[in-house]
Motif scaffolding. Sequence first.
Motif, short mmCIF file in Angstrom:
data_model
loop_
_atom_site.label_atom_id
_atom_site.label_comp_id
_atom_site.label_asym_id
_atom_site.label_seq_id
_atom_site.Cartn_x
_atom_site.Cartn_y
_atom_site.Cartn_z
N ALA A 1 34.97 45.82 49.72
CA ALA A 1 35.91 46.88 49.35
C ALA A 1 35.22 48.24 49.31
CB ALA A 1 36.55 46.58 47.99
N MET A 2 33.92 48.27 49.06
CA MET A 2 33.15 49.51 49.04
C MET A 2 32.36 49.69 50.34
SD MET A 2 31.77 49.37 45.07
CE MET A 2 30.76 50.85 45.22
N GLN A 3 32.57 48.80 51.31
CA GLN A 3 31.86 48.82 52.59
C GLN A 3 30.35 48.73 52.39
OE1 GLN A 3 33.33 52.31 54.66
NE2 GLN A 3 35.24 51.29 55.18
N LEU B 1 41.04 58.62 41.46
CA LEU B 1 41.08 58.65 42.92
C LEU B 1 40.65 57.35 43.56
CD1 LEU B 1 39.59 62.21 43.54
CD2 LEU B 1 41.99 61.53 43.61
N TYR B 2 39.72 56.65 42.94
CA TYR B 2 39.13 55.48 43.59
C TYR B 2 39.45 54.17 42.87
CZ TYR B 2 36.49 59.17 45.86
OH TYR B 2 36.14 60.29 46.56
N CYS B 3 40.46 54.18 42.02
CA CYS B 3 40.75 52.97 41.25
C CYS B 3 41.20 51.81 42.14
CB CYS B 3 41.79 53.26 40.17
SG CYS B 3 41.03 53.92 38.65
N ILE C 1 30.30 54.82 43.64
CA ILE C 1 31.60 55.50 43.61
C ILE C 1 31.66 56.29 42.32
CG2 ILE C 1 34.07 55.14 43.25
CD1 ILE C 1 34.07 53.00 45.30
N TYR C 2 31.94 57.58 42.46
CA TYR C 2 31.93 58.47 41.31
C TYR C 2 33.32 58.49 40.66
CZ TYR C 2 27.31 59.79 42.83
OH TYR C 2 25.98 59.73 43.16
N GLU C 3 33.40 57.78 39.54
CA GLU C 3 34.66 57.65 38.81
C GLU C 3 34.34 57.34 37.36
OE1 GLU C 3 37.77 58.75 38.63
OE2 GLU C 3 38.20 57.82 40.57
N GLY C 4 35.22 57.78 36.45
CA GLY C 4 35.02 57.53 35.04
C GLY C 4 35.08 58.83 34.25
N LEU D 1 39.40 48.35 42.00
CA LEU D 1 40.18 47.15 41.72
C LEU D 1 39.92 46.07 42.76
CD1 LEU D 1 43.67 48.58 40.64
CD2 LEU D 1 42.31 46.96 39.31
N ASN D 2 39.97 46.45 44.02
CA ASN D 2 39.74 45.49 45.11
C ASN D 2 38.31 44.94 45.08
OD1 ASN D 2 42.36 45.78 46.09
ND2 ASN D 2 41.79 47.44 47.48
N ALA D 3 37.40 45.76 44.56
CA ALA D 3 36.01 45.31 44.46
C ALA D 3 35.78 44.39 43.28
CB ALA D 3 35.09 46.53 44.37
N GLY D 4 36.72 44.36 42.35
CA GLY D 4 36.58 43.53 41.16
C GLY D 4 35.76 44.17 40.06
N LEU D 5 35.60 45.49 40.13
CA LEU D 5 34.79 46.20 39.13
C LEU D 5 35.61 46.77 37.98
CD1 LEU D 5 32.38 48.06 41.58
CD2 LEU D 5 31.94 45.95 40.30
N ILE D 6 36.93 46.89 38.16
CA ILE D 6 37.82 47.30 37.08
C ILE D 6 39.07 46.44 37.12
CG2 ILE D 6 36.99 49.70 37.13
CD1 ILE D 6 39.62 50.47 38.55
N ASP D 7 39.82 46.44 36.03
CA ASP D 7 41.15 45.85 36.02
C ASP D 7 42.11 46.85 35.41
OD1 ASP D 7 40.66 45.68 33.29
OD2 ASP D 7 40.21 43.54 33.36
#
Length: 209
Positions: free
Chosen positions: A164-166, A68-70, A54-57, A74-80
Amino acid sequence: MKNLFYGLAAALIVMLLYRFILGGKHKGEIEARYKQPIISQLSDQLKKQSPLCIYEGPFPIQPDRTCLYCNTLLNAGLIDKQESGNDARYTYSLTAAGKVAYRDDPEPGISEPRPRLCMGDASLDSIVDALPSMELGGIRYLSFKYRIRVANPHPWLKDKGIPAMQIPKLVPTENVLDEVYTTTARIIPNSTDIEFDSGFRYGRWVNKP
């Protein structure tokens, strides 16, 4: 003689229906003349538009920036997220798992670095089935199924995948995703470009996932 003619014609029609509409029932291979261009183009696409990323940051993402993809991350547990001020706006930061996944290094064929979270490096593992190609409106279509191999997999891929990322988990014995993907190559005459459409179906794969 007339009955023989009609019998042969009927048999021919049945064979054509089987090949071009039903697509046959046996596992097939990509037709030889299209195989190498399709494999080459798909391999290139998996590198440049990886289904594992996922291209974000870059992170942290402050409230004045769009993310766009937060929600997915979040659901994936990769950010808070942390509240910023009194207006219910948030700052997004990487979790420990997100730091393992985060990258901003150059990608093959891409001139500018793109911040992203990747669960590994995707490549084509194998073609597992294919339908005979069909022509429609001067364009040739060829549907096939394939598996994705993962180099440098994120630890979560071995246990549960990332719903969450399929992204499914890996098969138990090797670094291959536990899913078979279906797509259709769109081959334009007199062009070297091949487009892929994962939603287009024909033959016996109509209405199949």
